[in-house]
Scaffold this motif. Structure first.
Motif, mmCIF file in Angstrom:
data_model
loop_
_atom_site.group_PDB
_atom_site.id
_atom_site.type_symbol
_atom_site.label_atom_id
_atom_site.label_comp_id
_atom_site.label_asym_id
_atom_site.label_seq_id
_atom_site.Cartn_x
_atom_site.Cartn_y
_atom_site.Cartn_z
ATOM 1 N N ALA A 154 0.807 -1.217 0.000
ATOM 2 C CA ALA A 154 0.000 0.000 0.000
ATOM 3 C C ALA A 154 0.844 1.272 0.000
ATOM 4 N N TRP A 155 1.976 1.273 0.705
ATOM 5 C CA TRP A 155 2.660 2.524 0.994
ATOM 6 C C TRP A 155 4.043 2.695 0.360
ATOM 7 N N LEU A 156 4.614 1.642 -0.210
ATOM 8 C CA LEU A 156 5.967 1.778 -0.760
ATOM 9 C C LEU A 156 6.100 2.888 -1.801
ATOM 10 N N PRO A 157 5.214 2.973 -2.807
ATOM 11 C CA PRO A 157 5.377 4.057 -3.784
ATOM 12 C C PRO A 157 5.350 5.443 -3.137
ATOM 13 N N THR A 158 4.473 5.636 -2.150
ATOM 14 C CA THR A 158 4.399 6.931 -1.470
ATOM 15 C C THR A 158 5.675 7.209 -0.686
ATOM 16 N N ILE A 159 6.197 6.196 -0.023
ATOM 17 C CA ILE A 159 7.444 6.367 0.739
ATOM 18 C C ILE A 159 8.572 6.780 -0.195
ATOM 19 N N LYS B 257 9.414 5.947 -11.211
ATOM 20 C CA LYS B 257 10.450 5.083 -10.653
ATOM 21 C C LYS B 257 9.912 4.319 -9.455
ATOM 22 N N ALA B 258 9.074 4.974 -8.648
ATOM 23 C CA ALA B 258 8.480 4.284 -7.496
ATOM 24 C C ALA B 258 7.637 3.097 -7.955
ATOM 25 N N GLY B 259 6.905 3.284 -9.063
ATOM 26 C CA GLY B 259 6.104 2.183 -9.602
ATOM 27 C C GLY B 259 6.968 1.042 -10.107
ATOM 28 N N TYR B 260 8.078 1.382 -10.775
ATOM 29 C CA TYR B 260 8.983 0.339 -11.254
ATOM 30 C C TYR B 260 9.580 -0.450 -10.085
ATOM 31 N N LEU B 261 9.906 0.248 -9.019
ATOM 32 C CA LEU B 261 10.493 -0.426 -7.863
ATOM 33 C C LEU B 261 9.504 -1.387 -7.215
ATOM 34 N N LEU B 262 8.236 -1.006 -7.175
ATOM 35 C CA LEU B 262 7.223 -1.923 -6.651
ATOM 36 C C LEU B 262 7.100 -3.142 -7.560
ATOM 37 N N GLY B 263 7.173 -2.931 -8.863
ATOM 38 C CA GLY B 263 7.145 -4.050 -9.798
ATOM 39 C C GLY B 263 8.341 -4.968 -9.626
ATOM 40 N N LEU B 264 9.512 -4.385 -9.332
ATOM 41 C CA LEU B 264 10.712 -5.192 -9.104
ATOM 42 C C LEU B 264 10.529 -6.101 -7.890
ATOM 43 N N THR B 265 9.866 -5.582 -6.862
ATOM 44 C CA THR B 265 9.586 -6.401 -5.683
ATOM 45 C C THR B 265 8.741 -7.606 -6.051
ATOM 46 N N ASN B 266 7.728 -7.388 -6.912
ATOM 47 C CA ASN B 266 6.878 -8.499 -7.343
ATOM 48 C C ASN B 266 7.668 -9.547 -8.115
ATOM 49 N N LEU B 267 8.592 -9.108 -8.967
ATOM 50 C CA LEU B 267 9.418 -10.055 -9.716
ATOM 51 C C LEU B 267 10.293 -10.884 -8.779
ATOM 52 N N ALA B 268 10.873 -10.235 -7.775
ATOM 53 C CA ALA B 268 11.700 -10.960 -6.812
ATOM 54 C C ALA B 268 10.862 -11.974 -6.034
ATOM 55 N N GLN B 269 9.609 -11.623 -5.760
ATOM 56 C CA GLN B 269 8.730 -12.552 -5.057
ATOM 57 C C GLN B 269 8.492 -13.821 -5.874
ATOM 58 N N ILE B 270 8.350 -13.678 -7.182
ATOM 59 C CA ILE B 270 8.113 -14.853 -8.020
ATOM 60 C C ILE B 270 9.272 -15.833 -7.901
ATOM 61 N N GLY B 271 10.500 -15.333 -7.953
ATOM 62 C CA GLY B 271 11.661 -16.205 -7.819
ATOM 63 C C GLY B 271 11.675 -16.948 -6.488
ATOM 64 N N ALA B 272 11.325 -16.226 -5.414
ATOM 65 C CA ALA B 272 11.336 -16.842 -4.088
ATOM 66 C C ALA B 272 10.229 -17.879 -3.948
ATOM 67 N N THR B 273 9.032 -17.552 -4.439
ATOM 68 C CA THR B 273 7.912 -18.490 -4.282
ATOM 69 C C THR B 273 8.118 -19.762 -5.096
ATOM 70 N N LEU B 274 8.881 -19.676 -6.162
ATOM 71 C CA LEU B 274 9.095 -20.839 -7.017
ATOM 72 C C LEU B 274 10.143 -21.791 -6.448
#
Length: 407
Positions: A225-230, A240-257
């Motif tokens: 909820a708050w990362l882009p605002t931070i 750039k804030a939006g891209y960084l949130l997207g990067l977090t999602n990509l990293a999550q995929i690697g971990a969950t797999l």
């Protein structure tokens, strides 16, 4: 079941997993268009997502009730069909349709969320870690794709069509899953279901697993909820804030797999849970101390920690109960409490930010929640007797199933 049947079974299951988040994740990118078209305030616009997340928490217990009458396979099919209906109603004219459809879609996702670990136990008992990892990866990837696709679709066809597109995916999932759903099933009675819940609620392991599920969900939704605002308050651009949130999602995929595969083979998941919680804490601390310094690195660390945490929470739910019905019951308790808690987290952190005038106190509060996540997660990660929730055995030791050839 032959190889072809197993492939269709796995494909239908993973399509259902892909449907668990697009209806949720697709709202935020369209929120400006929705509010402008319907004349909603920011609070009323945010309530669309709030309604859905609250339904995830409050309506999860519908899944064990449905599975006792219909079986888990048919319960998942019902969830997919209700999801398609809810998404279509939410995209229709009028505020009643908007919020009513959001509630219906949230109820469908709640039922599917709870049923998924039980289905893993039922259909893939020798591959719990592998299948959990793949299905959680599909869940995360579905959210990421939906977030990315909504704006281009809305630009071309309007927000209603873009929002309704999630129904197509749900209907495809229902079509692929339907052959499995109409196989003969055995169903438990209402008295057995009540006994299962009574036994479940008396066991310490239930509440430790529930606390872990809730805390990792809370720390995830706070950052979502708050990362882009931070980042924007730290001087970074909105893009750039939006891209960084997207990067977090990509990293999550690697971990969950990857993480559930290794953790599912281990007797104890405590070391994996501890590592995931520590990485999440490092991500929180880095955003607190130096948000504009190497933010891409902090997002990778945070994404790995959070992705591993949700995958481990769902894996532990599957491993700690002895049979599919018991897994579904434990999943209902843990996910209902977890998502109810998660729904309150972003608002609470927002209030702390409002009254403190900055992000230091909110992020310190988030770090404190991560510490609690670590404590409860490590305890949940140790194999121990959950006991027979179904009342069939005195004690059921929750250990991973031996490895065997895949589905």
């Amino acid at each position: 079941m032959g190889n072809r049947g197993r492939i269709v079974l796995l494909a239908g299951f993973l399509l259902a997993a892909w449907n668990l988040r697009p209806a949720l994740a697709g709202v935020s990118p369209l929120l400006t268009d929705i509010m402008g078209d319907l004349g909603l305030t920011p609070a009323a616009g945010g309530a669309i997502t709030t309604v859905m997340v609250l339904c995830l928490g409050l309506l999860g217990p519908l899944a064990p009730a449905l599975s006792a009458r219909l079986g888990l396979d048919r319960t998942l099919l019902v969830g997919l069909l209700l999801l398609a209906a809810g998404v279509l109603v939410r995209s229709s004219d009028g505020l009643a349709g908007l919020y009513g459809g959001a509630a219906l879609a949230g109820a469908a996702i709640a039922v599917m969320n709870v049923a998924m670990p039980g289905l893993v136990k039922q259909h893939f008992p020798a591959r719990v870690g592998v299948v959990t990892g793949i299905y959680v990866s599909c869940l995360v990837a579905g959210a990421a794709v939906a977030s990315s696709a909504m704006v281009p679709l809305a630009r071309e066809w309007g927000w209603r069509t873009a929002a309704a597109s999630a129904a197509v995916l749900a209907l495809v999932g229902a079509l692929v899953w339907a052959p499995q759903a109409f196989r003969p099933v055995s169903r438990g009675g209402a008295s057995a279901r009540r006994g299962r819940y009574r036994a479940l609620l008396r066991r310490r392991t239930t509440w430790v697993v529930t606390a872990f599920m809730g805390l990792q969900s809370l720390t995830f939704y706070v950052m979502l909820a708050w990362l882009p605002t931070i980042f924007q308050d730290a001087g970074l651009s909105a893009e750039k804030a939006g891209y960084l949130l997207g990067l977090t999602n990509l990293a999550q995929i690697g971990a969950t797999l990857t993480v559930p595969i290794h953790a599912g083979r281990a007797r104890s998941q405590a070391p994996h849970v501890a590592a995931a919680a520590v990485l999440t804490m490092v991500g929180y601390a880095a955003v607190l101390i130096a948000p504009a310094t190497l933010p891409w690195l902090w997002m990778i660390v945070l994404g790995i920690g959070q992705g591993a945490s949700i995958a481990l929470a769902l894996l532990i739910i599957t491993l700690r109960a002895p049979d599919p019905a018991s897994v579904t019951a434990l999943s209902a308790v843990a996910q209902s409490a977890g998502y109810t808690l998660a729904a309150l987290g972003p608002a609470a952190i927002g209030l702390i930010h409002q009254f403190s005038g900055g992000w230091t106190v909110p992020l310190l509060a988030g770090l404190g929640l991560c510490v609690l996540q670590l404590g409860f997660g490590v305890r949940a990660g140790y194999p121990g007797p959950l006991g027979s929730i179904a009342g069939e055995h005195a004690v059921a030791e929750a250990t991973p199933s031996p490895r065997s050839p895949g589905p």
